[in-house]
Design an enzyme around this catalytic site. Sequence first.
Site, mmCIF file in Angstrom:
data_model
loop_
_atom_site.group_PDB
_atom_site.id
_atom_site.type_symbol
_atom_site.label_atom_id
_atom_site.label_comp_id
_atom_site.label_asym_id
_atom_site.label_seq_id
_atom_site.Cartn_x
_atom_site.Cartn_y
_atom_site.Cartn_z
ATOM 1 N N ASP A 1 -38.686 -38.993 59.669
ATOM 2 C CA ASP A 1 -39.331 -38.461 60.871
ATOM 3 C C ASP A 1 -40.796 -38.090 60.659
ATOM 4 O O ASP A 1 -41.501 -37.775 61.615
ATOM 5 C CB ASP A 1 -38.573 -37.222 61.366
ATOM 6 C CG ASP A 1 -37.204 -37.590 61.896
ATOM 7 O OD1 ASP A 1 -37.123 -38.580 62.633
ATOM 8 O OD2 ASP A 1 -36.224 -36.909 61.566
ATOM 9 N N HIS B 1 -34.308 -33.453 52.915
ATOM 10 C CA HIS B 1 -33.161 -34.222 53.388
ATOM 11 C C HIS B 1 -31.930 -33.801 52.601
ATOM 12 O O HIS B 1 -32.041 -33.507 51.408
ATOM 13 C CB HIS B 1 -33.415 -35.726 53.206
ATOM 14 C CG HIS B 1 -32.510 -36.577 54.024
ATOM 15 N ND1 HIS B 1 -31.244 -36.900 53.612
ATOM 16 C CD2 HIS B 1 -32.678 -37.126 55.251
ATOM 17 C CE1 HIS B 1 -30.674 -37.642 54.540
ATOM 18 N NE2 HIS B 1 -31.509 -37.776 55.561
HETATM 19 N N1 CMC Z 1 -39.594 -26.807 54.555
HETATM 20 C C1 CMC Z 1 -39.483 -25.770 53.723
HETATM 21 N N2 CMC Z 1 -38.405 -25.540 52.947
HETATM 22 C C2 CMC Z 1 -37.408 -26.425 53.035
HETATM 23 C C3 CMC Z 1 -37.446 -27.538 53.888
HETATM 24 C C4 CMC Z 1 -38.599 -27.718 54.665
HETATM 25 N N3 CMC Z 1 -38.703 -28.766 55.488
HETATM 26 N N4 CMC Z 1 -36.292 -28.245 53.790
HETATM 27 C C5 CMC Z 1 -35.539 -27.577 52.893
HETATM 28 N N5 CMC Z 1 -36.205 -26.479 52.419
HETATM 29 C C6 CMC Z 1 -35.747 -25.555 51.380
HETATM 30 C C7 CMC Z 1 -34.684 -24.598 51.907
HETATM 31 O O1 CMC Z 1 -35.267 -23.425 52.419
HETATM 32 C C8 CMC Z 1 -33.861 -24.374 50.676
HETATM 33 O O2 CMC Z 1 -34.565 -23.473 49.845
HETATM 34 P P1 CMC Z 1 -33.752 -22.410 48.893
HETATM 35 O O3 CMC Z 1 -32.979 -23.262 47.923
HETATM 36 O O4 CMC Z 1 -34.802 -21.563 48.270
HETATM 37 O O5 CMC Z 1 -32.853 -21.649 49.821
HETATM 38 C C9 CMC Z 1 -33.887 -25.723 49.952
HETATM 39 O O6 CMC Z 1 -35.098 -26.343 50.375
HETATM 40 C C10 CMC Z 1 -32.706 -26.631 50.302
HETATM 41 O O7 CMC Z 1 -32.665 -26.776 51.726
HETATM 42 P P2 CMC Z 1 -31.328 -26.729 52.590
HETATM 43 O O8 CMC Z 1 -31.643 -26.167 53.943
HETATM 44 O O9 CMC Z 1 -30.235 -26.077 51.805
HETATM 45 O O10 CMC Z 1 -31.023 -28.287 52.695
HETATM 46 P P3 CMC Z 1 -30.090 -28.985 53.744
HETATM 47 O O11 CMC Z 1 -29.598 -30.192 53.089
HETATM 48 O O12 CMC Z 1 -29.064 -28.042 54.284
HETATM 49 O O13 CMC Z 1 -31.077 -29.330 54.965
HETATM 50 C C11 CMC Z 1 -32.693 -30.507 56.277
HETATM 51 C C12 CMC Z 1 -31.696 -30.574 55.095
HETATM 52 C C13 CMC Z 1 -33.188 -31.889 56.602
HETATM 53 C C14 CMC Z 1 -31.961 -29.931 57.515
HETATM 54 C C15 CMC Z 1 -33.877 -29.577 55.869
HETATM 55 O O14 CMC Z 1 -34.554 -30.140 54.770
HETATM 56 C C16 CMC Z 1 -34.840 -29.350 57.029
HETATM 57 O O15 CMC Z 1 -34.611 -28.459 57.855
HETATM 58 N N6 CMC Z 1 -35.954 -30.139 57.107
HETATM 59 C C17 CMC Z 1 -36.887 -30.037 58.223
HETATM 60 C C18 CMC Z 1 -36.306 -30.754 59.457
HETATM 61 C C19 CMC Z 1 -36.344 -32.249 59.301
HETATM 62 O O16 CMC Z 1 -37.332 -32.847 58.913
HETATM 63 N N7 CMC Z 1 -35.218 -32.890 59.671
HETATM 64 C C20 CMC Z 1 -35.089 -34.371 59.651
HETATM 65 C C21 CMC Z 1 -34.093 -34.816 58.639
HETATM 66 S S1 CMC Z 1 -34.147 -36.574 58.298
HETATM 67 C C22 CMC Z 1 -33.725 -37.391 59.758
HETATM 68 C C23 CMC Z 1 -32.447 -36.981 60.385
HETATM 69 O O17 CMC Z 1 -31.492 -36.520 59.766
HETATM 70 O O18 CMC Z 1 -32.346 -37.155 61.588
#
Ligand code: CMC
Length: 434
Positions: free
Chosen positions: A370, A310
């Site tokens: 989720d 998140h």
């Molecule tokens: N699986 C594997 N690696 C992950 C995941 C994941 N679910 N989420 C984040 N990471 C890694 C990402 O690759 C990055 O690694 P590095 O620092 O080595 O590059 C690090 O963790 C930070 O992630 P980010 O993409 O920079 O974080 P963000 O804040 O931009 O994205 C997120 C947040 C929710 C989009 C992301 O965690 C994600 O895609 N999660 C899976 C989809 C999901 O469950 N979404 C629902 C979110 S909660 C409800 C809502 O908002 O509606």
Amino acid sequence: MSKKDTITLIDNSTGKEVELPILRPSNGIPTIDVRALYRKLGYFTYDPGFLSTASCSSAITYLDGIKGELQYAGYPIEQLADHSSFLEVCCLLFNGELPSNEELTEFKNIITHHTMLHEALKRFYSGFRRDSHPMAIMVGVVGGLSSFYHDDMDIHNPNDRMIAAHQLIAKMPTIAAWSYRYANGLPFEYPRNDLDYAANFLHMMFNKPSEAYIPDPFMVKALDLIFILHADHEQNASTSTVRLTGSSEANPFAAVSAGIASLWGPAHGGANEAVIRMLVDIVESDHDIQHYFDRAKDKNDRFRLMGFGHRIYKNYDPRARIIRKTCHEVLSKLGSNNKYQELFDTAMELERIALQDEYFVSRNLYPNVDFYSGIILLAMGIPLNMFTVIFAVARTVGWISHWNEMMQDPESRIGRPRQLYIGALPRDYPKNDK
Ligand code: CMC
């Protein structure tokens, strides 16, 4: 303003400096007011994805991502989950205070008597393909509401804004259930005024002319809880979309339709659907969980462990904890041989491994809202492609409350970000010498 209430930024190339005020929130992280930066030093700030940028001030929802805390107007989500109802939470989010008993009764009455859709709106549905994703239908039909409520609405009038909020909260379950009915070739089911909000939604989803559907009070309560937990989450992508769309003084129904479009993506509300697809794949692959972990950690693979991570929470999402407990209760009620137990066990196993895995631990990746919600929805008989629709039904109150707050905020202006231009320098159009 004392020196400790400012931060001084010095431009080393010119020696010019600017003192920027530090804004103190009632709770949370101090915020630097950079509005004078461009005027005084001639710079923009660069923050793709708004990692460090507060786009507005708001009194609706507070969340502390480090501690894993969420509050609506100061009330902890755990207490609201235990003691409140979705419609009471709607009043809280929209008005900033819990309603009195009389106010809540009146609000319920208003919502109950606005659940019908204009008959002409029914014809919208037949324009969609039978196999349309219901979120596509939601975007279209909610946007279409603006054609029914436009000319006679003054968005600068608080009473008109409240009426728009009532219409949206009341009609959203009907629109949502009808998107399911249409896709399944079922006749549209009208709302029933003797049922409460969540029960009425289940009735409109599942009642058949040939077979009456009687909502199970246990499932109704679980759905109401899911609505409470999804009702608001401050400046997430869809809420920010509603604010940005509404900042041009667009029609609020159109702004909410834009919010629904934003919610649809798998990185946001679409994740609940993606989680179940992932869990089913894992079960069908004979529980080869390691393969999914390897993929999630592989930088050359776009796959992510859905329902994990998140932007704000660097701790367990408090909503996930509540939903996990409810999921357990719902499945226990169905009995130990229920067909969703294997998905739940697989989800818990994924969580257990992730919480010990260096990759997930070092990045503070925990289950989010989720991760477990879809299993409860499946157990209610709700099909996969309706999961994000249910999220949209619940989040509508958050969207419209933020829109209403923005409309009253004397500091709000049309949203218009700047950019860091990296394109071609000015050049002449080639002469045509053919
Ligand atoms: N699986 C594997 N690696 C992950 C995941 C994941 N679910 N989420 C984040 N990471 C890694 C990402 O690759 C990055 O690694 P590095 O620092 O080595 O590059 C690090 O963790 C930070 O992630 P980010 O993409 O920079 O974080 P963000 O804040 O931009 O994205 C997120 C947040 C929710 C989009 C992301 O965690 C994600 O895609 N999660 C899976 C989809 C999901 O469950 N979404 C629902 C979110 S909660 C409800 C809502 O908002 O509606």
